[in-house]
Design a protein around this motif. Structure first.
Motif, mmCIF file in Angstrom:
data_model
loop_
_atom_site.group_PDB
_atom_site.id
_atom_site.type_symbol
_atom_site.label_atom_id
_atom_site.label_comp_id
_atom_site.label_asym_id
_atom_site.label_seq_id
_atom_site.Cartn_x
_atom_site.Cartn_y
_atom_site.Cartn_z
ATOM 1 N N SER A 64 -0.778 2.524 6.666
ATOM 2 C CA SER A 64 -0.701 2.023 5.716
ATOM 3 C C SER A 64 -2.210 1.563 4.766
ATOM 4 C CB SER A 64 0.330 1.072 5.052
ATOM 5 O OG SER A 64 -0.377 0.223 5.573
ATOM 6 N N GLU A 65 -2.609 2.070 3.578
ATOM 7 C CA GLU A 65 -4.095 2.183 3.458
ATOM 8 C C GLU A 65 -5.215 3.518 4.248
ATOM 9 O OE1 GLU A 65 -5.277 -0.992 1.217
ATOM 10 O OE2 GLU A 65 -3.232 -2.402 1.321
ATOM 11 N N ARG A 67 -7.014 6.315 5.076
ATOM 12 C CA ARG A 67 -8.763 6.984 3.773
ATOM 13 C C ARG A 67 -8.976 8.887 4.981
ATOM 14 N NH1 ARG A 67 -5.990 4.759 0.734
ATOM 15 N NH2 ARG A 67 -6.190 3.750 -0.845
ATOM 16 N N PHE A 84 2.319 5.586 6.396
ATOM 17 C CA PHE A 84 1.415 6.130 5.095
ATOM 18 C C PHE A 84 1.158 6.115 3.859
ATOM 19 C CE2 PHE A 84 1.456 9.504 8.348
ATOM 20 C CZ PHE A 84 0.713 9.638 8.286
ATOM 21 N N SER A 87 -2.112 5.502 0.969
ATOM 22 C CA SER A 87 -3.259 6.184 1.536
ATOM 23 C C SER A 87 -3.606 7.174 1.082
ATOM 24 C CB SER A 87 -2.031 6.882 3.184
ATOM 25 O OG SER A 87 -1.810 5.665 3.806
ATOM 26 N N SER A 107 1.253 7.200 -2.118
ATOM 27 C CA SER A 107 0.425 8.705 -1.283
ATOM 28 C C SER A 107 -0.285 9.220 -2.177
ATOM 29 C CB SER A 107 0.592 8.646 0.004
ATOM 30 O OG SER A 107 0.518 7.362 0.606
#
Length: 255
Positions: A64-65, A67, A84, A87, A107
């Motif tokens: 999660s998050e 990049r 995810f 993200s 996301s």
């Protein structure tokens, strides 16, 4: 703050396979990552910049998050039960990847490339997918409130939805000639919806101009501006008055 790791620091990922955790917001720049298998690892919102990941497996991991920046490439990677959420998947090339039971809520795919990827029972909700950069992909399960959008020029979407349910999914500025529609009987595949709507409008022009006809005309004019559509009749019956929904289904599926 992200922790920028020195080039060649991939041993941290191998250590994470044992410790089940990376340092928070670890940053990988220009790395080539190949053949790694991570299971049940918390990756703590990592950043990948100009990286290439090949034949790498993520199983039950928290990404999660995450990049991705400056055209990171993910090739022939397997993601199973990966989180995810929230993200940033933009500016990334996913080529020949498989996503199985992954969670993509909150996301965005807007500026990424999806080439030959498979999505199996993933939670893809309320997001945009770049139709002009989606080729040879297969979707299984439910897509909800997803918009396939081509930026700029008209695009030819290339996707297999045969094992998919499209729940309020839209197709904007893209042709559907290379699309395999859902087998689910609630869907109607209308790659020529504009021509069908125009024929229906012509037939309707002789009808009395009552309130119902005016509503039907407005709806058909909107469909006449589209390149193609996969109509979920349950969705249509939910958002329209019963008589309007049935009239639209008859008008668009005639012939």
């Amino acid at each position: 703050m992200s922790a920028t790791l020195p080039h060649g620091s991939l041993n941290l990922l191998h250590e994470a396979a044992i410790s089940l955790r990376l340092p928070a917001r670890a940053r990988f720049v220009g790395e080539h990552i190949e053949g790694l298998h991570l299971r049940d690892v918390s990756l703590e919102a990592p950043l990948f910049e100009r990286c290439t990941l090949q034949r790498t497996v993520f199983e039950g991991c928290d990404m999660s998050e995450v990049r991705f920046f400056e055209r990171t490439v993910m090739e022939a990677c397997q993601f199973t039960r990966v989180d995810f959420r929230a993200s940033g998947l933009n500016d990334t090339v996913f080529r020949g990847c498989v996503f199985d039971t992954c969670d993509f809520r909150q996301s965005r795919f807007d500026a990424c490339v999806l080439d030959g990827c498979t999505f199996i029972n993933c939670r893809i909700v309320d997001t945009g997918v770049p139709a002009h950069a989606t080729t040879g992909c297969r979707f299984e399960g439910v897509l909800k409130d997803v918009r396939f959008v081509a930026a700029g020029a008209l695009a030819l979407l290339d996707a297999d939805f045969s094992a998919c349910v499209l729940d309020y999914v839209s197709f904007e500025n893209c042709r559907l000639d290379n699309v395999i529609p859902p087998r689910d009987p609630r869907h109607v595949f209308l790659p020529d919806i504009a021509a069908r709507a125009r024929r229906a409008l012509e037939a309707l022009s002789a009808a009395p101009a009552d309130a119902a006809t005016k509503v039907l005309t407005r709806r058909l004019r909107r469909y006449a501006q589209m390149q193609g559509d996969i109509l979920n009749v349950d969705n249509l019956r939910h958002v329209e008055e019963p008589a309007v929904a049935e009239a639209l289904i008859v008008a668009l599926t005639a012939g």
